[in-house]
Scaffold this active site. Sequence first.
Site, short mmCIF file in Angstrom:
data_model
loop_
_atom_site.label_atom_id
_atom_site.label_comp_id
_atom_site.label_asym_id
_atom_site.label_seq_id
_atom_site.Cartn_x
_atom_site.Cartn_y
_atom_site.Cartn_z
CD GLU A 176 -2.34 -2.72 1.29
OE1 GLU A 176 -0.89 -2.52 1.68
OE2 GLU A 176 -2.91 -3.45 1.04
CG HIS A 188 -11.58 -6.73 5.19
ND1 HIS A 188 -10.47 -7.46 6.65
CD2 HIS A 188 -10.76 -6.80 4.40
CE1 HIS A 188 -9.63 -8.42 5.67
NE2 HIS A 188 -9.48 -7.37 4.72
#
Lengths: 328, 327
Positions: B60, B129
């Site tokens: 990321e 999540h």
Amino acid sequence: MSKPSKDQMLYMYRKMLEIRQFEEAAGTLYQSGQLPGFLHLYIGEEATAVGVCAHLQDDDYITSTHRGHGHLIAKGGKRDRMMAELFARTTGYCKGKGGSMHIADKETGILGANGVVGAGIPLAAGAGLSAKLRGTQQVAVSFFGDGATNQGVFHETLNLAAVWELPVIFVCENNRFGMGTPQREHQRVEDIAAVRAPAYDMPGITVDGNDVLKVYAAVDEAVTRAREGGGPTLLNCDTYRFRGHHIGDPGTSYRDREEVQEQERQRDPIRRLAAVLIEEEGMTQDELSALETELANELEAALEFAKSSPEPLPEDALNDLYAGSIQP
Amino acid sequence: MKTITYRDALKEALVEEMERDDAVFLMGEDIAEYGGAYKVTDGLFQEFGKDRIRNTPISEAAIIGTALGAAVTGMRPVAELMYIDFTAVGMDQIVNQVAKIRYMVGGQLDVPLVIRTQGGAGRSSAAQHAQSLEAWFVHIPGLLVVMPSTPYDAKGLLKTAIRDDNPIMFIEHKLLYTEEGEIPDEEYTIPLGVADVKREGEDITILATSRMVLNALIAADTLAAEGISAEVIDPRTLMPLDKDSILDSVKKTNRLLIAHEAVGRAGFGAEIAALVVREAFDYLDAPIERVAAAPVPVPFAPVMENFVIPNADQIADAARKLVRYEI
């Protein structure tokens, strides 16, 4: 192995001197309380920045570090506007908003010094990606230190740049200390290129980073490969930080004074190139001294420019954050 | 007009902007053959090729940093972070680099970068999540934050975001992808910083973001049957914020309820409450109330997840109390 012409050698000598003089002046100014903020000096490492940037065009890109003045001058940054930034004046490259650790110059492809260790590495990959997508021959160089090679983003970016075959040269300036921690204490690896480059399946080269001719030769190959679509290279320049981590750190609590003095005696990159210019290129000491004086006068003018430039208004702090009409 | 899902509305925006401008490209984890974790980019690599629809390693920080480097050198990347939860992995790049570079260098560099990501609970995706983290990014000077709640807003705002020269966190919601709505057949864009009144009303203003807009509209239906007229306003972009429309609504209804899916503590609702107290204090006939997630990580068990995340009944209950409040 390519050897530079005499003119190229003189250019590199000149650039190294420009950096040395700038750093010595900045150090003195800082110690006398004339500059705010932090100051990290590049003295002793000039050959790396200059040997690398001697191969770059204005529209090639670099990303730099907290110890960035050398990279910027080598890439074409002007000492007057850099000095003005150190003085936090409106004529500085960042109009006083960035300071020593954030100087950038769009015109010469300097995408910024950086205050976070390792953080400029992916920016260079992105500039390389941009060049590749636009179909130009531009390359991007990222400078960082041995300390940065322990950051996750170093590994992430080398991997990504290798997978995408980006035109990037990753230049590790191994000055042997991550701030005050010696390399042997912060990583098991000694030769960063020999170990880390194969890990990402890219060529790795280690050179004496205090010998500008050796750096120049090694980068020639890497830049050519990048321009021809051959992907990234990891270059490890073995250098040494003559001064402390920043002004205020004498640099003696984690290394021996004798070690520093020995490095200064044996490995000063400017004296080494001067010897080559005199012994192999027929130049005289007088000619080199004249050049030194010329550059010192130029720096004096840069200082004058900086000191006589206006300070920003307090409310200028509210400008430059957003493009367009959006207000903070 | 045509009916389209939120997912396809986003895809239309990406396709149109890529056709319009060669500098636009997409990068992210599994956005090519896989089509993106929520299939927003499904099939795009066949149309645009893998140079412009770029699969990345699961890295990321490198994704954001590389996108930033491309953005400041002439490209207009749309970088996808699969879950907003994963922004934490790349946070230095978002907060210290993307948000600040333009300012630090005195305005020399524009950052035409869109970071597409999605958040929200409702699928038992649990604590890593399913978060709603928009307040983090609103808090950082330099970033713009967009949170569309309908297909119409999703398409129009994504097109605008891609054309804008500022870095933008474009935050979608995983439960909205299959929601349908109407959009015009012809091209349109929606400016940043313009709120949308999703339902007009007289008695109370319900300010809601993202999926909570849908719950607020259900609550407004329930309230209407009881004779309470609720106005539902969606700021659509949290930064820049359309303060005038929010204040106008509160000045009309004299009551404000804020509903968002993020935890309440130091959430975006607190910012709205502070704004309204400062700018419209004299108009308020009741305290400002917030409906938000319980201050715990999002739990896995559906029964616990439903308990933690606000629903339409809670919004309606809170609205009733404010309407009945007596000074």
